[in-house]
Design a protein around this motif. Structure first.
Motif, PDB file in Angstrom:
ATOM      1  N   GLU A  91     -30.916 -42.179 -72.301  1.00 19.80           N
ATOM      2  CA  GLU A  91     -29.909 -42.729 -71.384  1.00 19.80           C
ATOM      3  C   GLU A  91     -28.822 -43.520 -72.106  1.00 19.80           C
ATOM      4  O   GLU A  91     -27.889 -43.986 -71.456  1.00 19.80           O
ATOM      5  CB  GLU A  91     -30.607 -43.626 -70.374  1.00 19.80           C
ATOM      6  N   VAL A  92     -28.961 -43.707 -73.409  1.00 13.83           N
ATOM      7  CA  VAL A  92     -27.925 -44.446 -74.142  1.00 13.83           C
ATOM      8  C   VAL A  92     -27.308 -43.605 -75.266  1.00 13.83           C
ATOM      9  O   VAL A  92     -26.577 -44.130 -76.097  1.00 13.83           O
ATOM     10  CB  VAL A  92     -28.456 -45.789 -74.717  1.00 13.83           C
ATOM     11  N   GLY A  93     -27.629 -42.320 -75.282  1.00  9.33           N
ATOM     12  CA  GLY A  93     -27.032 -41.436 -76.283  1.00  9.33           C
ATOM     13  C   GLY A  93     -27.522 -41.676 -77.698  1.00  9.33           C
ATOM     14  O   GLY A  93     -26.894 -41.234 -78.661  1.00  9.33           O
ATOM     15  N   ALA A  94     -28.662 -42.373 -77.841  1.00  5.53           N
ATOM     16  CA  ALA A  94     -29.170 -42.640 -79.198  1.00  5.53           C
ATOM     17  C   ALA A  94     -29.835 -41.416 -79.802  1.00  5.53           C
ATOM     18  O   ALA A  94     -29.816 -41.213 -81.007  1.00  5.53           O
ATOM     19  CB  ALA A  94     -30.154 -43.813 -79.165  1.00  5.53           C
ATOM     20  N   LYS A  95     -30.466 -40.610 -78.938  1.00  2.00           N
ATOM     21  CA  LYS A  95     -31.067 -39.376 -79.436  1.00  2.00           C
ATOM     22  C   LYS A  95     -29.925 -38.403 -79.725  1.00  2.00           C
ATOM     23  O   LYS A  95     -29.047 -38.203 -78.889  1.00  2.00           O
ATOM     24  CB  LYS A  95     -32.022 -38.812 -78.378  1.00  2.00           C
ATOM     25  N   SER A  96     -29.960 -37.792 -80.910  1.00  2.00           N
ATOM     26  CA  SER A  96     -28.838 -36.957 -81.346  1.00  2.00           C
ATOM     27  C   SER A  96     -28.937 -35.557 -80.752  1.00  2.00           C
ATOM     28  O   SER A  96     -29.047 -34.562 -81.471  1.00  2.00           O
ATOM     29  CB  SER A  96     -28.781 -36.910 -82.870  1.00  2.00           C
ATOM     30  N   SER A  97     -28.912 -35.487 -79.451  1.00  2.00           N
ATOM     31  CA  SER A  97     -28.924 -34.187 -78.774  1.00  2.00           C
ATOM     32  C   SER A  97     -27.555 -33.540 -78.905  1.00  2.00           C
ATOM     33  O   SER A  97     -26.560 -34.212 -79.203  1.00  2.00           O
ATOM     34  CB  SER A  97     -29.231 -34.381 -77.294  1.00  2.00           C
ATOM     35  N   SER A  98     -27.487 -32.241 -78.623  1.00  2.16           N
ATOM     36  CA  SER A  98     -26.172 -31.593 -78.567  1.00  2.16           C
ATOM     37  C   SER A  98     -25.319 -32.228 -77.479  1.00  2.16           C
ATOM     38  O   SER A  98     -24.103 -32.336 -77.616  1.00  2.16           O
ATOM     39  CB  SER A  98     -26.330 -30.097 -78.293  1.00  2.16           C
ATOM     40  N   LEU A  99     -25.966 -32.652 -76.397  1.00  4.59           N
ATOM     41  CA  LEU A  99     -25.220 -33.275 -75.299  1.00  4.59           C
ATOM     42  C   LEU A  99     -24.484 -34.530 -75.781  1.00  4.59           C
ATOM     43  O   LEU A  99     -23.310 -34.730 -75.467  1.00  4.59           O
ATOM     44  CB  LEU A  99     -26.188 -33.641 -74.158  1.00  4.59           C
ATOM     45  N   ALA A 100     -25.198 -35.364 -76.547  1.00  5.42           N
ATOM     46  CA  ALA A 100     -24.604 -36.633 -76.978  1.00  5.42           C
ATOM     47  C   ALA A 100     -23.661 -36.453 -78.164  1.00  5.42           C
ATOM     48  O   ALA A 100     -22.938 -37.381 -78.517  1.00  5.42           O
ATOM     49  CB  ALA A 100     -25.713 -37.626 -77.343  1.00  5.42           C
ATOM     50  N   THR A 101     -23.678 -35.272 -78.781  1.00  2.00           N
ATOM     51  CA  THR A 101     -22.898 -35.113 -80.019  1.00  2.00           C
ATOM     52  C   THR A 101     -21.938 -33.916 -79.945  1.00  2.00           C
ATOM     53  O   THR A 101     -20.804 -34.061 -79.550  1.00  2.00           O
ATOM     54  CB  THR A 101     -23.860 -34.945 -81.224  1.00  2.00           C
ATOM     55  N   VAL A 140     -27.422 -28.780 -69.933  1.00  5.06           N
ATOM     56  CA  VAL A 140     -26.463 -28.831 -71.027  1.00  5.06           C
ATOM     57  C   VAL A 140     -27.064 -29.702 -72.138  1.00  5.06           C
ATOM     58  O   VAL A 140     -27.487 -30.831 -71.884  1.00  5.06           O
ATOM     59  CB  VAL A 140     -25.097 -29.377 -70.553  1.00  5.06           C
ATOM     60  N   GLY A 141     -27.118 -29.149 -73.329  1.00  4.68           N
ATOM     61  CA  GLY A 141     -27.799 -29.836 -74.438  1.00  4.68           C
ATOM     62  C   GLY A 141     -29.145 -29.207 -74.753  1.00  4.68           C
ATOM     63  O   GLY A 141     -29.708 -29.434 -75.816  1.00  4.68           O
ATOM     64  N   GLY A 142     -29.673 -28.440 -73.799  1.00  3.69           N
ATOM     65  CA  GLY A 142     -30.918 -27.707 -74.019  1.00  3.69           C
ATOM     66  C   GLY A 142     -32.071 -28.597 -74.437  1.00  3.69           C
ATOM     67  O   GLY A 142     -32.140 -29.776 -74.068  1.00  3.69           O
ATOM     68  N   THR A 143     -32.962 -28.009 -75.234  1.00  8.10           N
ATOM     69  CA  THR A 143     -34.171 -28.725 -75.626  1.00  8.10           C
ATOM     70  C   THR A 143     -33.860 -29.938 -76.501  1.00  8.10           C
ATOM     71  O   THR A 143     -34.656 -30.870 -76.581  1.00  8.10           O
ATOM     72  CB  THR A 143     -35.121 -27.733 -76.334  1.00  8.10           C
ATOM     73  N   VAL A 192     -21.672 -14.925 -78.794  1.00  3.80           N
ATOM     74  CA  VAL A 192     -22.646 -15.622 -79.636  1.00  3.80           C
ATOM     75  C   VAL A 192     -23.795 -16.073 -78.728  1.00  3.80           C
ATOM     76  O   VAL A 192     -23.579 -16.863 -77.811  1.00  3.80           O
ATOM     77  CB  VAL A 192     -22.017 -16.855 -80.325  1.00  3.80           C
ATOM     78  N   VAL A 193     -24.990 -15.556 -78.977  1.00  2.00           N
ATOM     79  CA  VAL A 193     -26.126 -15.887 -78.102  1.00  2.00           C
ATOM     80  C   VAL A 193     -26.980 -16.961 -78.774  1.00  2.00           C
ATOM     81  O   VAL A 193     -27.471 -16.771 -79.888  1.00  2.00           O
ATOM     82  CB  VAL A 193     -26.985 -14.646 -77.788  1.00  2.00           C
ATOM     83  N   CYS A 194     -27.135 -18.079 -78.072  1.00  4.68           N
ATOM     84  CA  CYS A 194     -27.920 -19.220 -78.577  1.00  4.68           C
ATOM     85  C   CYS A 194     -28.827 -19.688 -77.446  1.00  4.68           C
ATOM     86  O   CYS A 194     -28.848 -20.861 -77.088  1.00  4.68           O
ATOM     87  CB  CYS A 194     -27.001 -20.360 -78.974  1.00  4.68           C
ATOM     88  N   ALA A 246     -29.435 -26.865 -79.186  1.00  3.04           N
ATOM     89  CA  ALA A 246     -29.289 -27.275 -80.583  1.00  3.04           C
ATOM     90  C   ALA A 246     -28.270 -26.390 -81.307  1.00  3.04           C
ATOM     91  O   ALA A 246     -27.371 -26.901 -81.982  1.00  3.04           O
ATOM     92  CB  ALA A 246     -30.648 -27.212 -81.283  1.00  3.04           C
ATOM     93  N   ALA A 247     -28.384 -25.070 -81.171  1.00  7.14           N
ATOM     94  CA  ALA A 247     -27.469 -24.172 -81.879  1.00  7.14           C
ATOM     95  C   ALA A 247     -26.175 -23.956 -81.099  1.00  7.14           C
ATOM     96  O   ALA A 247     -25.076 -24.007 -81.665  1.00  7.14           O
ATOM     97  CB  ALA A 247     -28.148 -22.824 -82.139  1.00  7.14           C
ATOM     98  N   GLY A 248     -26.275 -23.729 -79.798  1.00  9.47           N
ATOM     99  CA  GLY A 248     -25.095 -23.419 -78.989  1.00  9.47           C
ATOM    100  C   GLY A 248     -24.086 -24.556 -78.996  1.00  9.47           C
ATOM    101  O   GLY A 248     -22.874 -24.328 -79.075  1.00  9.47           O
ATOM    102  N   GLY A 249     -24.586 -25.785 -78.922  1.00  7.24           N
ATOM    103  CA  GLY A 249     -23.693 -26.948 -78.942  1.00  7.24           C
ATOM    104  C   GLY A 249     -22.900 -26.995 -80.237  1.00  7.24           C
ATOM    105  O   GLY A 249     -21.682 -27.203 -80.248  1.00  7.24           O
ATOM    106  N   ILE A 250     -23.606 -26.791 -81.349  1.00  4.06           N
ATOM    107  CA  ILE A 250     -22.944 -26.879 -82.654  1.00  4.06           C
ATOM    108  C   ILE A 250     -21.963 -25.719 -82.844  1.00  4.06           C
ATOM    109  O   ILE A 250     -20.848 -25.914 -83.343  1.00  4.06           O
ATOM    110  CB  ILE A 250     -23.995 -26.950 -83.778  1.00  4.06           C
ATOM    111  N   LEU A 251     -22.344 -24.517 -82.420  1.00  2.00           N
ATOM    112  CA  LEU A 251     -21.399 -23.399 -82.554  1.00  2.00           C
ATOM    113  C   LEU A 251     -20.173 -23.606 -81.677  1.00  2.00           C
ATOM    114  O   LEU A 251     -19.048 -23.291 -82.083  1.00  2.00           O
ATOM    115  CB  LEU A 251     -22.100 -22.074 -82.266  1.00  2.00           C
ATOM    116  N   ALA A 252     -20.358 -24.158 -80.490  1.00  2.00           N
ATOM    117  CA  ALA A 252     -19.212 -24.452 -79.624  1.00  2.00           C
ATOM    118  C   ALA A 252     -18.277 -25.434 -80.315  1.00  2.00           C
ATOM    119  O   ALA A 252     -17.047 -25.268 -80.322  1.00  2.00           O
ATOM    120  CB  ALA A 252     -19.697 -25.024 -78.294  1.00  2.00           C
TER     121      ALA A 252
END
Lengths: 223, 567
Positions: B238-248, B110-113, B299-301, B36-42
């Motif tokens: 499987e369709v990227g509807a959940k707004s995970s860091s992976l999908a976004t 990738v995308g974490g929790t 940056v540790v996330c 959640a945090a690492g994806g956004i900071l990246a």
């Protein structure tokens, strides 16, 4: 044996409004699949099992058929649960091989103890089979699930095969686990095997008029 | 010609121009963790022009890998930390010897929790940031104010909603904090459990409202709207509807051409140079060879368990008790969020196995008066059904139901489509002894000291849970459930919320990072994830973790651009 109009009617009604049409149009193929499983278990030519001998398989099939029996709807037997367990024991659940080996021997000993003259579980009557399983079941009724507690470990043979039967009956039929053949398990519990759904989903949202503000709501949006 | 154009376009979409940095390249930032945090900071740092390497311990899976197989996902930890590779120990109090017992689950990919969460996306309320000032000290708790306010974070909550994608209805709850913009898309469809919840809550004089969810109700480029497949909580979409860091965010970061996502990279040490500056991250690659990625800032996330563990593993001469741990607070003040649940069975099929978990919630009990109820805290209720078929059959029938045989099968056939859960989410008070530390004996599969959790709920948390659960039972009664039952709340020993273990604060003696997410002790070391939280809110922390990450992106960028980080 499984095909009769009243049963088809029952199943269709049980899933009323959900997938009655789907189930009734697919029911003959479900029956065909079940017959196939039946033939493979009972066949005199050796069925293709990866772990069990055909004798073991007949015993496991009989046990799973008491855990989730065939009634007026399909049970563990029609879902091919014995094939699921057999496959599990040589793939992702190898660590349970010993539980099954030892458990089947202990089970047969219990059959002989309770019903002298009967050697095999599969040779006992359904009533006798239930008595044997009751004698092995350490926890007779569900305590319900509490997600804030981890389930206790430790597992008897009966608990192992009970859990495996449930898994084999209800696993995603699209998985590679060889269970829930033709999604019969899902259909029994009312889960439409479709992959995508549109609202309305159920009885209570069918005529829902849409959200109306609470009487005390205020819009705090600044802009 | 047309075909060539199509192929060209497709290539551009399918293979973004992601760089491969050498470990010896001193990149601007190494980000540890891609959740959640690492994806956004990246995303934020790479969009702001910096060169970024993200080190993720788990694999890089994508939509094609996401399946509905309950055994693989729930029993065999396809998406989560695996207890045989990374075991942990648990104890209730610091004077006990901890025993191996799985105490945490987090997304290890990738995308974490954020790939497998329920996606409830409440904002924290104003009170969560200044509760200590408002209510005074609470015995047995290290309850503190945040160094920032709700107003500081509001623009970033809005950013999460619009950039990551949150469905909801602004103004629907009279208890909502102020917002600068409505949601970018309408709420998800109303499920039968939502209708039941809404009608019963109104009968009781409460204020139900459409749940804000980080799941798309409308498609976005490259992402489908929710198809209501029903495998949501604990499963990846499987369709990227959940707004995970992976999908976004991860995809946006890759699109910059400046960010490399490096999976299967298990960081176990942060080294300092002679001047006390972090030089990068030391990690095991997929072959368990040790690698060192050089970076100008770190940056540790890694989440509220693995972030403090990494600092403790990085102890050195200057920081014998753990890197950036001069306060002694690294790993302390662990919070879970308190929780309890009641269940009910209704006359007609709800078919709540279809769709996402939650469509209605209420916040009437967000701020309870301690003088009236006799404990501190508050919470929210939601109606949900997040139980997949095997899990349902293994333990979601009413207590006393048969466990096998015809009666069992009949009960499954009746109840699976008719069951509702009312979930209570509430405060966890911070308690100093509740913590993550390194187990002195147990090692993980890489030979590193395992996590040791010490945790005992503050007594008020248990009282709160049981109080909320009474409201849940009242709601099920008012809804006309055929049958309902509750699980009394006790002390928790397992969590998926990992909060507070490197808390933010102005006082370097009682906090690990400042309000810029910079550690008080190491100038070019930043921490941002659940560990940064000072209070637990009333549940659903991911929205706040993501808002903090957007804000941290701005703060770190400002420091870097002012020359403060030499990047």
């Amino acid at each position: 044996m499984l095909v009769d109009t009243s049963r088809r009617h029952f199943l269709a009604e049980g899933l009323a409004g959900v997938s009655a049409v789907w189930v009734s149009t697919h029911w003959p193929s479900l029956v065909a699949a079940a017959e196939h499983a039946h033939a493979q278990v009972k066949s005199s030519t050796p069925p293709k099992f990866e772990f069990f001998t055909s004798e073991d398989a007949a015993e496991v099939d009989a046990i799973t058929s008491r855990v989730i029996p065939t009634t007026d709807t399909p049970g563990a037997y029609e879902a091919g649960v014995v094939f699921f367990i057999d496959h599990a024991l040589v793939t992702f659940a190898k660590e349970n091989q010993k539980v099954y080996r030892d458990g089947l021997l202990a089970l047969q000993a219990r059959v002989r103890e309770l019903f002298p003259g009967t050697d095999k579980f599969s040779g006992a009557t359904p009533e006798q089979q239930d008595k044997v399983l009751e004698s092995l079941d350490e926890q007779s009724a569900s305590k319900g699930r509490n997600p804030f507690r981890r389930p206790a470990g430790g597992q008897s043979f009966f608990e192992r095969i009970r859990v495996d039967t449930i898994m084999g009956f209800l696993i995603d039929p699209d998985s590679d686990k060889k269970g829930n053949r033709d999604a019969v398990g899902w259909k029994v519990i009312g889960r439409d095997p479709a992959h995508m759904f549109q609202p309305p989903f159920g009885y209570y949202d069918k005529d829902y008029p849409g959200w109306q503000p609470n009487s005390s709501s205020t819009d705090k949006t600044k802009s | 010609m047309a075909a060539e154009l199509f192929e060209h376009g497709q290539n551009e979409i399918m293979t973004p121009d992601t760089p491969k940095y050498k470990t010896s390249d001193e990149v601007d930032f190494v980000v540890i963790g891609s959740g959640a945090a690492g994806g956004i900071l990246a995303k934020e740092l790479s969009e702001n022009g910096f060169r970024v390497v993200v080190l993720e311990q788990g694999p890089y899976l994508t939509e094609k890998d996401f399946i509905h197989d309950e055994i693989e996902v729930l029993n065999r930890d396809l998406l989560t930390n695996h207890p045989s590779l990374q075991p942990n120990t648990f104890r209730k109090t610091p004077n006990e010897k901890a025993k191996p017992q799985r105490a945490i689950a987090y997304g290890r990919l990738v995308g974490g929790t954020s790939t497998h969460f329920t996606a409830n996306f409440w904002r924290f309320h104003e009170i969560d940031f200044h509760e200590r000032s408002k209510v005074g000290p609470v015995a047995g708790s290290t309850l503190s104010d945040w160094p920032i306010t709700y107003d500081d974070l509001e623009p970033y909550y809005t950013k999460v909603e619009w950039e990551i994608g949150v469905s909801g209805l602004a103004g629907a709850s009279p208890f909502d904090p102020p917002r600068s913009k409505p949601y970018p898309m309408p709420p998800l469809p109303t499920k039968s459990n939502g209708v039941i919840f809404e009608r019963a809550a109104r009968k009781l004089g409460w204020n139900p409202f459409p749940a804000p969810m980080a799941i798309l109700s409308q498609p976005r480029p490259g992402r489908s709207a929710c198809i209501n497949c029903g495998f949501c909580l604990a499963f990846a979409c499987e369709v990227g509807a959940k707004s995970s860091s992976l999908a976004t965010a991860i995809r946006m970061a890759e699109k910059t051409g400046r960010c490399e996502i490096r999976p299967n990279s298990y960081v176990h040490q942060i080294e300092l140079d002679a001047n006390g500056r972090a030089t990068g991250a030391v990690y095991f690659d997929d072959k368990r060879n040790v690698q060192r990625q050089k970076a100008k800032a770190v940056v540790v996330c890694a989440n509220g368990a693995e972030t403090p563990r990494l600092l403790l593993l990085s102890a050195n001469k200057q920081f014998p008790d753990g890197l950036a741990n001069s306060s002694g607070y690294v790993g302390k003040n662990l919070m879970f969020n308190s929780g309890a649940m009641s269940m009910g069975v209704f006359e007609h099929p709800l078919n709540d196995y279809k769709g996402f978990a939650v469509s209605r919630i209420l916040h009437d009990f967000y701020e309870l008066d301690p003088d009236k109820v006799g404990f501190h805290g508050g919470g929210g209720l939601d109606a949900r059904f997040d139980i997949t078929p095997i899990n349902f059959a293994l333990g979601s029938l009413p207590p006393g139901s048969p466990r096998w045989g015809k009666g069992f099968k009949d009960a499954l056939a009746h109840n699976f489509t008719r069951t509702v859960e009312i979930f209570c989410h509430g405060t966890s008070l911070p308690v100093e002894d509740n913590s993550f530390s390194l187990d002195p004996d147990l090692k993980d599969a890489w030979g590193l000291p395992a996590l040791r959790m010490t945790y005992k709920d503050h007594p008020d948390d248990v009282k709160l849970s049981n109080w909320l659960n009474k409201r849940a039972a009242e709601l099920l009664d008012a809804a006309g459930a055929e049958k309902s039952w509750s699980f009394p709340a006790g002390e928790q020993e397992f969590t998926v919320h990992l909060l507070g273990t490197c808390r933010m604060g102005n006082d370097r003696k009682t906090s690990v990072i400042n309000s810029d997410h910079r550690t008080h002790d190491v100038k070019n070391l930043f921490l941002c994830d659940g560990s940064s939280l000072v209070t637990s809110g009333r549940g659903q922390p991911t929205m706040t973790i993501e808002a903090l990450a957007f804000r941290a992106g701005d703060r770190i960028t400002a420091l870097a651009k002012s020359g403060d980080l030499s990047v």
